[in-house]
Design an enzyme around this catalytic site. Structure first.
Site, PDB file in Angstrom:
ATOM      1  N   PHE A 151       4.667   2.571   2.097  1.00 48.59           N
ATOM      2  CA  PHE A 151       5.792   2.989   1.643  1.00 48.59           C
ATOM      3  C   PHE A 151       5.292   4.576   0.544  1.00 48.59           C
ATOM      4  O   PHE A 151       6.032   4.746  -0.256  1.00 48.59           O
ATOM      5  CB  PHE A 151       5.415   1.754   0.719  1.00 48.59           C
ATOM      6  CG  PHE A 151       4.300   1.942  -0.359  1.00 48.59           C
ATOM      7  CD1 PHE A 151       4.254   2.777  -1.284  1.00 48.59           C
ATOM      8  CD2 PHE A 151       2.759   0.958   0.014  1.00 48.59           C
ATOM      9  CE1 PHE A 151       3.331   2.228  -2.521  1.00 48.59           C
ATOM     10  CE2 PHE A 151       2.637   1.044  -0.727  1.00 48.59           C
ATOM     11  CZ  PHE A 151       1.901   1.367  -2.205  1.00 48.59           C
ATOM     12  N   LYS A 175      10.449   2.450  12.644  1.00 44.29           N
ATOM     13  CA  LYS A 175      11.038   0.941  11.455  1.00 44.29           C
ATOM     14  C   LYS A 175      10.327   1.918  10.342  1.00 44.29           C
ATOM     15  O   LYS A 175       8.725   1.910   9.647  1.00 44.29           O
ATOM     16  CB  LYS A 175       9.718   0.236  11.951  1.00 44.29           C
ATOM     17  CG  LYS A 175      10.058  -0.816  10.955  1.00 44.29           C
ATOM     18  CD  LYS A 175       9.444  -2.373  10.710  1.00 44.29           C
ATOM     19  CE  LYS A 175       8.495  -1.876   9.646  1.00 44.29           C
ATOM     20  NZ  LYS A 175       9.024  -1.653   8.443  1.00 44.29           N
ATOM     21  N   ARG A 179      10.228  -0.887   1.419  1.00 46.75           N
ATOM     22  CA  ARG A 179      10.295  -0.918   0.546  1.00 46.75           C
ATOM     23  C   ARG A 179      10.404   1.179  -0.150  1.00 46.75           C
ATOM     24  O   ARG A 179      10.929   0.652  -1.491  1.00 46.75           O
ATOM     25  CB  ARG A 179       8.718  -1.095  -0.166  1.00 46.75           C
ATOM     26  CG  ARG A 179       7.571  -2.817   0.149  1.00 46.75           C
ATOM     27  CD  ARG A 179       6.702  -2.248  -0.911  1.00 46.75           C
ATOM     28  NE  ARG A 179       5.588  -2.488   0.457  1.00 46.75           N
ATOM     29  CZ  ARG A 179       4.499  -2.340  -0.513  1.00 46.75           C
ATOM     30  NH1 ARG A 179       4.006  -2.160  -1.424  1.00 46.75           N
ATOM     31  NH2 ARG A 179       3.633  -2.919   0.564  1.00 46.75           N
ATOM     32  N   SER A 228      -1.711  -0.777   5.850  1.00 52.53           N
ATOM     33  CA  SER A 228      -3.537  -0.789   5.787  1.00 52.53           C
ATOM     34  C   SER A 228      -4.451  -1.633   6.895  1.00 52.53           C
ATOM     35  O   SER A 228      -3.718  -1.215   7.981  1.00 52.53           O
ATOM     36  CB  SER A 228      -3.270  -2.180   4.212  1.00 52.53           C
ATOM     37  OG  SER A 228      -2.510  -3.018   5.594  1.00 52.53           O
ATOM     38  N   CYS A 283      -3.595   7.820   0.490  1.00 47.38           N
ATOM     39  CA  CYS A 283      -5.043   7.279   1.268  1.00 47.38           C
ATOM     40  C   CYS A 283      -6.647   8.040   0.670  1.00 47.38           C
ATOM     41  O   CYS A 283      -7.465   8.059   1.734  1.00 47.38           O
ATOM     42  CB  CYS A 283      -5.033   6.854   3.023  1.00 47.38           C
ATOM     43  SG  CYS A 283      -4.304   8.401   3.181  1.00 47.38           S
ATOM     44  N   GLU A 384     -10.213  -1.817  -1.544  1.00 47.13           N
ATOM     45  CA  GLU A 384      -9.286  -0.558  -1.576  1.00 47.13           C
ATOM     46  C   GLU A 384      -7.920  -1.343  -2.741  1.00 47.13           C
ATOM     47  O   GLU A 384      -7.730  -2.219  -2.456  1.00 47.13           O
ATOM     48  CB  GLU A 384      -8.101  -0.410  -0.082  1.00 47.13           C
ATOM     49  CG  GLU A 384      -7.110   0.925  -0.439  1.00 47.13           C
ATOM     50  CD  GLU A 384      -6.567   1.392   0.462  1.00 47.13           C
ATOM     51  OE1 GLU A 384      -6.149   0.431   1.400  1.00 47.13           O
ATOM     52  OE2 GLU A 384      -5.779   2.713   0.502  1.00 47.13           O
TER      53      GLU A 384
HETATM   54  P1  NAD Z   1       0.928  -1.460   5.099  1.00 47.77           P
HETATM   55  O1  NAD Z   1      -0.002  -2.223   5.739  1.00 47.77           O
HETATM   56  O2  NAD Z   1       1.744  -3.097   4.354  1.00 47.77           O
HETATM   57  O3  NAD Z   1       2.786  -1.542   5.711  1.00 47.77           O
HETATM   58  C1  NAD Z   1       2.615  -0.691   6.999  1.00 47.77           C
HETATM   59  C2  NAD Z   1       3.915  -0.442   7.491  1.00 47.77           C
HETATM   60  O4  NAD Z   1       3.521  -2.093   8.476  1.00 47.77           O
HETATM   61  C3  NAD Z   1       5.158  -1.197   6.333  1.00 47.77           C
HETATM   62  O5  NAD Z   1       6.272  -0.253   7.523  1.00 47.77           O
HETATM   63  C4  NAD Z   1       5.265  -2.577   6.996  1.00 47.77           C
HETATM   64  O6  NAD Z   1       6.884  -2.826   6.965  1.00 47.77           O
HETATM   65  C5  NAD Z   1       4.940  -3.089   8.207  1.00 47.77           C
HETATM   66  N1  NAD Z   1       3.762  -4.544   7.696  1.00 47.77           N
HETATM   67  C6  NAD Z   1       3.419  -5.185   6.853  1.00 47.77           C
HETATM   68  N2  NAD Z   1       2.720  -6.081   6.731  1.00 47.77           N
HETATM   69  C7  NAD Z   1       2.850  -6.700   8.383  1.00 47.77           C
HETATM   70  C8  NAD Z   1       2.552  -7.608   8.822  1.00 47.77           C
HETATM   71  N3  NAD Z   1       1.801  -8.418   8.826  1.00 47.77           N
HETATM   72  N4  NAD Z   1       2.750  -6.945  10.346  1.00 47.77           N
HETATM   73  C9  NAD Z   1       3.076  -6.296  11.180  1.00 47.77           C
HETATM   74  N5  NAD Z   1       3.965  -5.072  10.281  1.00 47.77           N
HETATM   75  C10 NAD Z   1       3.161  -5.298   9.114  1.00 47.77           C
HETATM   76  O7  NAD Z   1       0.743  -0.593   4.433  1.00 47.77           O
HETATM   77  P2  NAD Z   1       1.497  -0.166   2.440  1.00 47.77           P
HETATM   78  O8  NAD Z   1       1.916  -1.158   1.600  1.00 47.77           O
HETATM   79  O9  NAD Z   1       3.214   0.537   3.005  1.00 47.77           O
HETATM   80  O10 NAD Z   1       1.246   1.080   2.924  1.00 47.77           O
HETATM   81  C11 NAD Z   1      -0.212   1.592   2.342  1.00 47.77           C
HETATM   82  C12 NAD Z   1      -1.313   1.302   3.189  1.00 47.77           C
HETATM   83  O11 NAD Z   1      -1.383   2.672   3.903  1.00 47.77           O
HETATM   84  C13 NAD Z   1      -2.802   1.924   2.364  1.00 47.77           C
HETATM   85  O12 NAD Z   1      -3.632   0.902   2.855  1.00 47.77           O
HETATM   86  C14 NAD Z   1      -3.016   3.219   2.473  1.00 47.77           C
HETATM   87  O13 NAD Z   1      -4.386   3.741   2.497  1.00 47.77           O
HETATM   88  C15 NAD Z   1      -2.614   3.317   3.819  1.00 47.77           C
HETATM   89  N6  NAD Z   1      -2.354   4.542   4.051  1.00 47.77           N
HETATM   90  C16 NAD Z   1      -2.828   5.438   5.316  1.00 47.77           C
HETATM   91  C17 NAD Z   1      -2.441   6.514   5.272  1.00 47.77           C
HETATM   92  C18 NAD Z   1      -4.016   7.496   6.812  1.00 47.77           C
HETATM   93  O14 NAD Z   1      -3.647   7.742   7.312  1.00 47.77           O
HETATM   94  N7  NAD Z   1      -5.047   6.607   7.176  1.00 47.77           N
HETATM   95  C19 NAD Z   1      -2.547   7.225   5.111  1.00 47.77           C
HETATM   96  C20 NAD Z   1      -1.295   6.876   4.178  1.00 47.77           C
HETATM   97  C21 NAD Z   1      -1.375   4.902   3.865  1.00 47.77           C
END
Ligand code: NAD
Length: 491
Positions: A151, A175, A179, A228, A283, A384
């Site tokens: 998101f 996908k 959010r 995450s 991140c 985090e």
């Molecule tokens: P999230 O893990 O909740 O969701 C990411 C994606 O996975 C979304 O499309 C969501 O719909 C899907 N998803 C969520 N829960 C799932 C599950 N249980 N099973 C399968 N798919 C699922 O992350 P978020 O809250 O959208 O984004 C924030 C996170 O992303 C933070 O932890 C941040 O550090 C990380 N992030 C990492 C980087 C990087 O380069 N490493 C960059 C940006 C954000």
């Protein structure tokens, strides 16, 4: 209210989801419902993948010089719609308009780099590996690429992957985060206008069920995920178990080292932007400041003053420097973590809880918060938070601080602030993190470098952006050829 009901984009057509299940997309500053996003079914995902697979047959045969013409067209369309896209990011995510403009600039940069795919995807040739025998390596696309985005960057992160996947001859099913799906719909309208052939770029809205359907689908050959750490681990293991190539970026906790000789004004400004930019939902956000030696004497008061002055509010207002967090549940979660940090023994320096922004009382606002004396193993140092919370700790030496960086389970980024080149070099050499900043607070790689990440911040081998993405979306084929002279007819 005339709420927009979002649609999937499959095989060059906008298609209404058939599930009848929707989720509200809300403006985090006003709680206004902006759109309804469908929670599509695995059957809808399957249809998109089948059609993307069919389109792959022709798309991989389109010359790369023609494929990149779509990228040039897309770049022009993105520039022409720049302000509208930035505004859309602010509305659904909450970050300030300037932050959204920065995000769009980084997304466009990836389209620009992918325009170089003819050069970036070149193979190798060695003549005469044995008398009259030549060997060559060529790069071929994999097939259908699955892309799953988080998101916190509604536009940019998908663009670490889409331009490279498509320019190298793959077709794509994305996908977006449910959010923040509105900006991706706008981006797909522009891809439609750019004229990509049907089935080359596809989008299916949904949640975890669609992610699992992507991970299990036999026709999806690669999966690019950012989100995450627990979900990144799940994506990496389940996708790999199905024989796919997987690149999965996870969560982060980015410490910054501050030496007593660091420039006070520059360092303070940079660290405030890093910790509180995008409300800490980045991140690469600096979330732990490690004060070395006497650094705390000057920096703690400077940080307290700068954080207290930071203007929090509605991201479309020009004077605002920090927006809300994404959902009311996240606000409760973050404020709970702050309390746990205090219970662990940390001291409150700047308390941003219980923020009320006049005119935006329904928004998910937390003002900048700073805790000092955070215990090394406490909740603030190890979890985090993904909110506007900076924890401060103290160390006697650079060595001790590097140990703290290296003991973290995360390894996305870390920075040092100093005028001492030798300390900076030691840190660059020894810190176990994939992105390093030296007097830079958010060490975000340009599109021609990989967006690196180590330890629990990344699972896989090849990262998004640049040459890594080109390699990720292609498989190498090595050809060894013999053409004996005596087999030739004489012409
Ligand atoms: P999230 O893990 O909740 O969701 C990411 C994606 O996975 C979304 O499309 C969501 O719909 C899907 N998803 C969520 N829960 C799932 C599950 N249980 N099973 C399968 N798919 C699922 O992350 P978020 O809250 O959208 O984004 C924030 C996170 O992303 C933070 O932890 C941040 O550090 C990380 N992030 C990492 C980087 C990087 O380069 N490493 C960059 C940006 C954000």
């Amino acid at each position: 209210m005339n709420e927009q009901v979002l649609q999937n984009y499959i095989n060059g057509k906008w298609v209404a989801s058939t599930t009848g299940k929707f989720r509200d997309v809300s403006d985090p500053a006003t709680a206004e419902i902006l759109a309804k996003v469908p929670i599509s079914s695995p059957a809808e995902l399957d249809e998109a993948v089948q059609l993307a697979h069919k389109a792959f047959h022709d798309w991989r045969r389109v010359p790369v010089t023609t494929r990149i013409q779509y990228m040039f067209k897309l770049k022009v369309l993105l520039e022409a719609n720049f302000e509208d896209l930035a505004r859309s990011i602010t509305l659904e995510h909450g970050k300030t308009l300037d932050e959204s403009r920065g995000e769009m600039r980084r997304a466009i940069e990836n389209v620009e780099v992918a325009c170089g795919t003819p050069t970036l995807s070149m193979g190798d040739v060695v003549e005469d590996i044995a008398p009259g025998i030549d060997e060559l390596m060529i790069r071929q696309p994999l097939g259908v690429a699955g892309i799953i985005s988080p998101f916190n960057f509604p536009a940019m992160i998908a663009f670490w992957f889409i331009p490279y996947a498509v320019a190298t001859g793959n077709t794509v099913v994305i996908k977006p985060s449910s959010r923040v799906p509105i900006t991706m719909v706008k981006l797909f309208r522009l891809m439609e206008e750019a004229g990509f052939p049907a089935g080359v770029v596809n989008m299916v809205h949904g949640g975890a069920e669609i992610v699992d359907a992507i991970l299990d689908h036999p026709l999806i050959k690669s999966v690019s995920f950012i989100g995450s750490t627990p979900v990144a681990m799940h994506v990496f293991s389940r996708g790999s178990a199905h024989g796919k190539r997987v690149s999965a970026g996870g969560g982060a906790k980015c410490p910054v080292l501050i030496l007593p000789d660091a420039d006070i004004d520059t360092t303070t400004n940079i660290i405030m932007d890093s910790a509180f930019g995008c409300s800490g939902q980045r991140c690469l956000a600096a979330t732990i400041a490690i004060m070395i030696g006497e650094a705390d004497k000057a920096f703690i008061p400077a940080f307290a003053e700068a954080a207290s002055k930071r203007v929090t509010g509605y991201g479309l207002k020009p004077e605002v420097q920090m927006g809300p967090v994404i959902t009311p549940q996240d606000k409760v979660r973050i404020e709970g973590l702050i309390q746990q940090g205090l219970d662990d023994g940390a001291e409150m320096l700047v308390d941003g809880r219980n923020a009320v922004i006049p005119g935006y009382e329904k928004g998910n606002f937390i003002r900048p918060t700073i805790l000092t004396d955070i215990p090394v193993n406490g909740i603030i140092a190890t979890t985090e938070i993904f909110g506007p919370v900076l924890g401060i700790m103290h160390c006697k030496t650079v060595e001790e601080a590097i140990k703290i960086v290296n003991n973290s389970t995360y390894g996305n980024a870390s920075s040092i602030f100093t005028r001492d080149g030798s300390a900076a070099r030691k840190f660059r050499y020894e810190a176990n993190a994939g992105n390093i900043g030296i007097n830079i607070g958010i060490a975000a790689p340009m599109a021609f470098f990989p967006f690196s990440g180590w330890k629990d911040s990344f699972f896989g081998d090849l990262h998004g952006q640049g040459k890594h993405a080109i390699e990720f979306f292609t498989q190498t084929k090595v050809v060894i050829e013999r053409w004996p002279k005596e087999w030739s007819r004489k012409f």
